[in-house]
Design an enzyme around this catalytic site. Structure first.
Site, PDB file in Angstrom:
ATOM      1  CB  SER A 139      -0.893   0.004   1.248  1.00  0.00           C
ATOM      2  OG  SER A 139      -1.540   1.253   1.422  1.00  0.00           O
ATOM      3  CE1 TYR A 152      -3.753  -2.334   5.218  1.00  0.00           C
ATOM      4  CE2 TYR A 152      -3.354   0.027   5.112  1.00  0.00           C
ATOM      5  CZ  TYR A 152      -3.600  -1.173   4.486  1.00  0.00           C
ATOM      6  OH  TYR A 152      -3.668  -1.224   3.115  1.00  0.00           O
TER       7      TYR A 152
END
Length: 259
Positions: A139, A152
Protein backbone atom coordinates in the site's frame (compact mmCIF):
# COMPACT_ATOMS: atom_id res chain seq x y z
CA UNK A 1 5.18 -32.10 -16.46
CA UNK A 2 3.36 -30.83 -13.35
CA UNK A 3 0.62 -28.31 -14.10
CA UNK A 4 1.34 -24.78 -12.91
CA UNK A 5 -1.06 -22.36 -11.27
CA UNK A 6 -1.25 -18.79 -10.03
CA UNK A 7 -2.12 -18.77 -6.34
CA UNK A 8 -4.10 -15.67 -5.29
CA UNK A 9 -5.07 -14.91 -1.70
CA UNK A 10 -7.91 -12.62 -0.73
CA UNK A 11 -9.61 -13.50 -4.01
CA UNK A 12 -13.19 -13.12 -2.81
CA UNK A 13 -13.43 -9.32 -3.21
CA UNK A 14 -11.84 -6.11 -4.43
CA UNK A 15 -8.38 -6.17 -5.97
CA UNK A 16 -8.06 -9.91 -5.36
CA UNK A 17 -11.11 -10.72 -7.46
CA UNK A 18 -9.92 -8.47 -10.25
CA UNK A 19 -6.43 -9.98 -10.16
CA UNK A 20 -7.97 -13.43 -10.52
CA UNK A 21 -9.94 -12.23 -13.55
CA UNK A 22 -6.85 -10.67 -15.13
CA UNK A 23 -4.61 -13.70 -14.64
CA UNK A 24 -7.33 -16.06 -15.88
CA UNK A 25 -7.93 -13.90 -18.96
CA UNK A 26 -4.21 -14.16 -19.75
CA UNK A 27 -4.33 -17.95 -19.78
CA UNK A 28 -3.24 -18.72 -16.23
CA UNK A 29 -5.01 -21.37 -14.23
CA UNK A 30 -5.75 -19.79 -10.85
CA UNK A 31 -6.00 -21.18 -7.33
CA UNK A 32 -8.26 -18.96 -5.25
CA UNK A 33 -7.90 -18.51 -1.50
CA UNK A 34 -10.22 -16.60 0.86
CA UNK A 35 -12.53 -17.18 3.80
CA UNK A 36 -15.82 -17.07 1.90
CA UNK A 37 -16.27 -20.28 -0.08
CA UNK A 38 -19.49 -19.12 -1.76
CA UNK A 39 -17.79 -16.10 -3.32
CA UNK A 40 -14.83 -18.18 -4.47
CA UNK A 41 -17.16 -20.72 -6.07
CA UNK A 42 -19.05 -17.94 -7.86
CA UNK A 43 -15.81 -16.41 -9.15
CA UNK A 44 -14.55 -19.82 -10.25
CA UNK A 45 -17.78 -20.43 -12.16
CA UNK A 46 -17.49 -17.02 -13.83
CA UNK A 47 -13.91 -17.69 -14.92
CA UNK A 48 -14.78 -21.13 -16.26
CA UNK A 49 -17.81 -19.76 -18.12
CA UNK A 50 -15.54 -17.19 -19.77
CA UNK A 51 -13.37 -19.98 -21.15
CA UNK A 52 -10.69 -20.08 -18.49
CA UNK A 53 -9.23 -23.22 -16.95
CA UNK A 54 -11.21 -24.50 -13.98
CA UNK A 55 -9.91 -22.68 -10.89
CA UNK A 56 -8.91 -24.48 -7.72
CA UNK A 57 -10.97 -23.18 -4.79
CA UNK A 58 -9.34 -23.22 -1.36
CA UNK A 59 -11.53 -21.77 1.40
CA UNK A 60 -9.16 -20.77 4.18
CA UNK A 61 -8.83 -18.08 6.86
CA UNK A 62 -5.29 -16.74 6.60
CA UNK A 63 -5.46 -15.54 10.19
CA UNK A 64 -5.25 -19.20 11.25
CA UNK A 65 -1.70 -20.52 11.72
CA UNK A 66 -2.38 -23.78 9.83
CA UNK A 67 -3.69 -22.09 6.69
CA UNK A 68 -0.36 -22.41 4.85
CA UNK A 69 -0.39 -26.16 5.44
CA UNK A 70 -3.97 -26.42 4.21
CA UNK A 71 -3.18 -24.49 1.03
CA UNK A 72 -0.14 -26.66 0.33
CA UNK A 73 -2.15 -29.83 0.89
CA UNK A 74 -4.90 -28.65 -1.48
CA UNK A 75 -2.40 -27.86 -4.23
CA UNK A 76 -0.65 -31.21 -3.79
CA UNK A 77 -3.99 -33.00 -3.95
CA UNK A 78 -4.72 -31.20 -7.22
CA UNK A 79 -1.31 -32.17 -8.63
CA UNK A 80 -0.17 -28.60 -9.29
CA UNK A 81 2.76 -26.34 -8.49
CA UNK A 82 2.80 -22.57 -7.97
CA UNK A 83 4.18 -20.57 -10.88
CA UNK A 84 2.96 -17.17 -9.70
CA UNK A 85 2.11 -16.27 -6.13
CA UNK A 86 -0.09 -13.24 -5.44
CA UNK A 87 -0.25 -12.32 -1.76
CA UNK A 88 -3.21 -9.98 -1.88
CA UNK A 89 -5.08 -10.77 1.35
CA UNK A 90 -4.94 -8.06 3.96
CA UNK A 91 -7.04 -5.80 6.14
CA UNK A 92 -6.82 -2.93 8.58
CA UNK A 93 -8.84 -1.26 11.31
CA UNK A 94 -9.36 2.48 11.61
CA UNK A 95 -8.98 4.28 14.94
CA UNK A 96 -6.53 4.74 17.80
CA UNK A 97 -4.52 1.55 18.31
CA UNK A 98 -4.76 1.72 22.10
CA UNK A 99 -8.55 1.91 21.90
CA UNK A 100 -9.16 -0.85 19.36
CA UNK A 101 -9.53 -4.54 20.13
CA UNK A 102 -6.05 -5.99 20.59
CA UNK A 103 -6.86 -9.45 19.21
CA UNK A 104 -8.29 -7.90 16.05
CA UNK A 105 -5.09 -5.93 15.52
CA UNK A 106 -2.98 -9.05 16.06
CA UNK A 107 -5.03 -10.68 13.29
CA UNK A 108 -3.82 -7.89 10.99
CA UNK A 109 -0.26 -9.04 11.68
CA UNK A 110 -1.28 -12.67 11.15
CA UNK A 111 -2.80 -11.98 7.72
CA UNK A 112 -0.76 -9.06 6.40
CA UNK A 113 2.63 -10.25 7.62
CA UNK A 114 2.76 -13.86 8.87
CA UNK A 115 0.66 -15.46 6.13
CA UNK A 116 2.31 -13.41 3.37
CA UNK A 117 5.76 -14.39 4.65
CA UNK A 118 4.80 -18.03 5.10
CA UNK A 119 3.48 -18.42 1.56
CA UNK A 120 6.37 -16.45 0.01
CA UNK A 121 8.94 -18.70 1.66
CA UNK A 122 6.92 -21.92 1.44
CA UNK A 123 6.50 -21.70 -2.35
CA UNK A 124 9.79 -20.02 -3.25
CA UNK A 125 11.16 -23.33 -4.53
CA UNK A 126 8.13 -23.60 -6.86
CA UNK A 127 8.70 -20.08 -8.14
CA UNK A 128 12.37 -20.81 -8.79
CA UNK A 129 11.69 -24.15 -10.49
CA UNK A 130 9.01 -22.64 -12.71
CA UNK A 131 10.81 -19.29 -13.21
CA UNK A 132 7.60 -17.56 -12.17
CA UNK A 133 6.81 -14.51 -10.12
CA UNK A 134 5.84 -13.10 -6.74
CA UNK A 135 3.39 -10.20 -6.42
CA UNK A 136 2.90 -8.87 -2.89
CA UNK A 137 0.16 -6.32 -2.36
CA UNK A 138 1.37 -3.54 -0.14
CA UNK A 139 0.00 0.00 0.00
CA UNK A 140 1.09 3.59 -0.29
CA UNK A 141 0.69 3.38 3.51
CA UNK A 142 3.93 1.38 3.55
CA UNK A 143 5.87 4.60 2.91
CA UNK A 144 4.21 6.48 5.78
CA UNK A 145 3.73 6.47 9.54
CA UNK A 146 0.09 5.80 10.35
CA UNK A 147 -1.50 7.15 13.52
CA UNK A 148 -5.14 6.17 13.23
CA UNK A 149 -4.24 2.88 11.51
CA UNK A 150 -0.94 2.17 13.23
CA UNK A 151 -0.77 -1.60 12.87
CA UNK A 152 -1.98 -1.60 9.28
CA UNK A 153 0.55 1.03 8.16
CA UNK A 154 3.35 -0.81 9.95
CA UNK A 155 2.34 -4.10 8.32
CA UNK A 156 2.53 -2.54 4.87
CA UNK A 157 5.97 -1.09 5.63
CA UNK A 158 7.00 -4.70 6.32
CA UNK A 159 5.51 -5.86 3.02
CA UNK A 160 7.46 -3.22 1.12
CA UNK A 161 10.78 -4.03 2.82
CA UNK A 162 10.33 -7.80 2.66
CA UNK A 163 9.33 -7.79 -1.00
CA UNK A 164 12.29 -5.67 -2.05
CA UNK A 165 14.62 -8.03 -0.19
CA UNK A 166 12.99 -11.08 -1.78
CA UNK A 167 13.42 -9.44 -5.16
CA UNK A 168 17.17 -9.23 -4.62
CA UNK A 169 17.37 -12.84 -3.46
CA UNK A 170 15.18 -14.34 -6.18
CA UNK A 171 16.44 -12.28 -9.12
CA UNK A 172 19.44 -14.58 -9.79
CA UNK A 173 16.95 -17.45 -10.19
CA UNK A 174 14.93 -15.67 -12.87
CA UNK A 175 11.92 -14.99 -10.63
CA UNK A 176 10.00 -11.73 -11.09
CA UNK A 177 9.20 -9.97 -7.81
CA UNK A 178 6.97 -6.91 -7.58
CA UNK A 179 5.28 -4.99 -4.79
CA UNK A 180 1.96 -3.32 -5.57
CA UNK A 181 1.36 -0.11 -3.59
CA UNK A 182 -2.09 1.27 -4.38
CA UNK A 183 -3.73 4.26 -2.77
CA UNK A 184 -7.44 4.38 -1.89
CA UNK A 185 -9.45 1.77 -3.80
CA UNK A 186 -13.25 1.63 -3.36
CA UNK A 187 -13.80 -1.86 -1.94
CA UNK A 188 -14.92 -3.80 1.10
CA UNK A 189 -11.56 -3.01 2.71
CA UNK A 190 -12.71 0.47 3.71
CA UNK A 191 -15.97 -0.74 5.22
CA UNK A 192 -14.20 -3.44 7.22
CA UNK A 193 -11.64 -0.91 8.44
CA UNK A 194 -14.39 1.44 9.60
CA UNK A 195 -13.14 4.19 7.28
CA UNK A 196 -15.49 6.57 5.46
CA UNK A 197 -13.53 8.25 2.66
CA UNK A 198 -14.24 11.85 1.79
CA UNK A 199 -13.22 14.06 -1.11
CA UNK A 200 -9.61 14.12 0.09
CA UNK A 201 -9.41 10.37 -0.50
CA UNK A 202 -11.67 10.12 -3.54
CA UNK A 203 -9.39 12.28 -5.68
CA UNK A 204 -6.76 9.53 -5.43
CA UNK A 205 -9.17 6.65 -6.03
CA UNK A 206 -8.61 4.06 -8.74
CA UNK A 207 -10.88 1.15 -9.48
CA UNK A 208 -9.89 -2.35 -8.44
CA UNK A 209 -9.95 -3.40 -12.09
CA UNK A 210 -7.50 -0.69 -13.14
CA UNK A 211 -5.18 -1.48 -10.22
CA UNK A 212 -5.21 -5.18 -11.12
CA UNK A 213 -4.40 -4.52 -14.77
CA UNK A 214 -1.44 -2.32 -13.82
CA UNK A 215 -0.27 -4.86 -11.25
CA UNK A 216 -0.28 -7.69 -13.80
CA UNK A 217 1.57 -5.63 -16.40
CA UNK A 218 4.10 -4.48 -13.81
CA UNK A 219 4.80 -8.02 -12.61
CA UNK A 220 5.25 -9.34 -16.14
CA UNK A 221 7.61 -6.44 -16.86
CA UNK A 222 9.46 -7.30 -13.62
CA UNK A 223 9.00 -3.85 -12.14
CA UNK A 224 10.24 -3.41 -8.59
CA UNK A 225 7.10 -1.54 -7.55
CA UNK A 226 3.77 -0.58 -9.09
CA UNK A 227 2.13 2.61 -7.78
CA UNK A 228 -1.14 2.98 -9.71
CA UNK A 229 -2.13 6.54 -10.55
CA UNK A 230 -0.16 9.75 -10.91
CA UNK A 231 -1.22 11.09 -7.52
CA UNK A 232 0.15 8.01 -5.78
CA UNK A 233 3.39 7.96 -7.77
CA UNK A 234 4.44 11.36 -6.46
CA UNK A 235 3.97 10.47 -2.78
CA UNK A 236 7.37 8.76 -2.24
CA UNK A 237 9.11 11.63 -4.05
CA UNK A 238 7.35 14.26 -1.96
CA UNK A 239 8.26 12.45 1.25
CA UNK A 240 11.93 13.10 0.52
CA UNK A 241 11.26 16.83 0.67
CA UNK A 242 9.16 16.96 3.85
CA UNK A 243 10.36 16.32 7.43
CA UNK A 244 9.10 13.04 8.88
CA UNK A 245 7.71 14.87 11.92
CA UNK A 246 5.52 17.02 9.67
CA UNK A 247 4.20 13.94 7.82
CA UNK A 248 3.46 12.21 11.13
CA UNK A 249 1.50 15.19 12.40
CA UNK A 250 -0.41 15.66 9.15
CA UNK A 251 -1.49 12.03 8.94
CA UNK A 252 -2.47 12.05 12.60
CA UNK A 253 -4.67 15.12 12.11
CA UNK A 254 -6.24 13.63 8.99
CA UNK A 255 -6.98 10.16 10.32
CA UNK A 256 -7.79 10.89 13.95
CA UNK A 257 -10.25 13.66 13.30
CA UNK A 258 -13.90 12.90 13.83
CA UNK A 259 -15.69 11.59 10.74
Amino acid sequence: MTERVTLITGASAGIGTELARVFASKGHRVALVARRADRLEALAAEIKAAGGAAPIVIPCDLAQPDCGDRIAEALTASGVEVEYLVNNAGFGVFGRAIQRDRSNQLEIIAVNIRALTDLSLRFSDHLIRNRGGLLNVGSIAGFLPGPGMAVYYASKAYVLSFTEAMRAELAPHGVRVTVLCPGPVPSEFQARAGFRPGYDSSILNMSSADVAQQAYSGLMANKRAVLPGLGIKIVPFMLRLVPRSFVLGAIGRFQLRQR
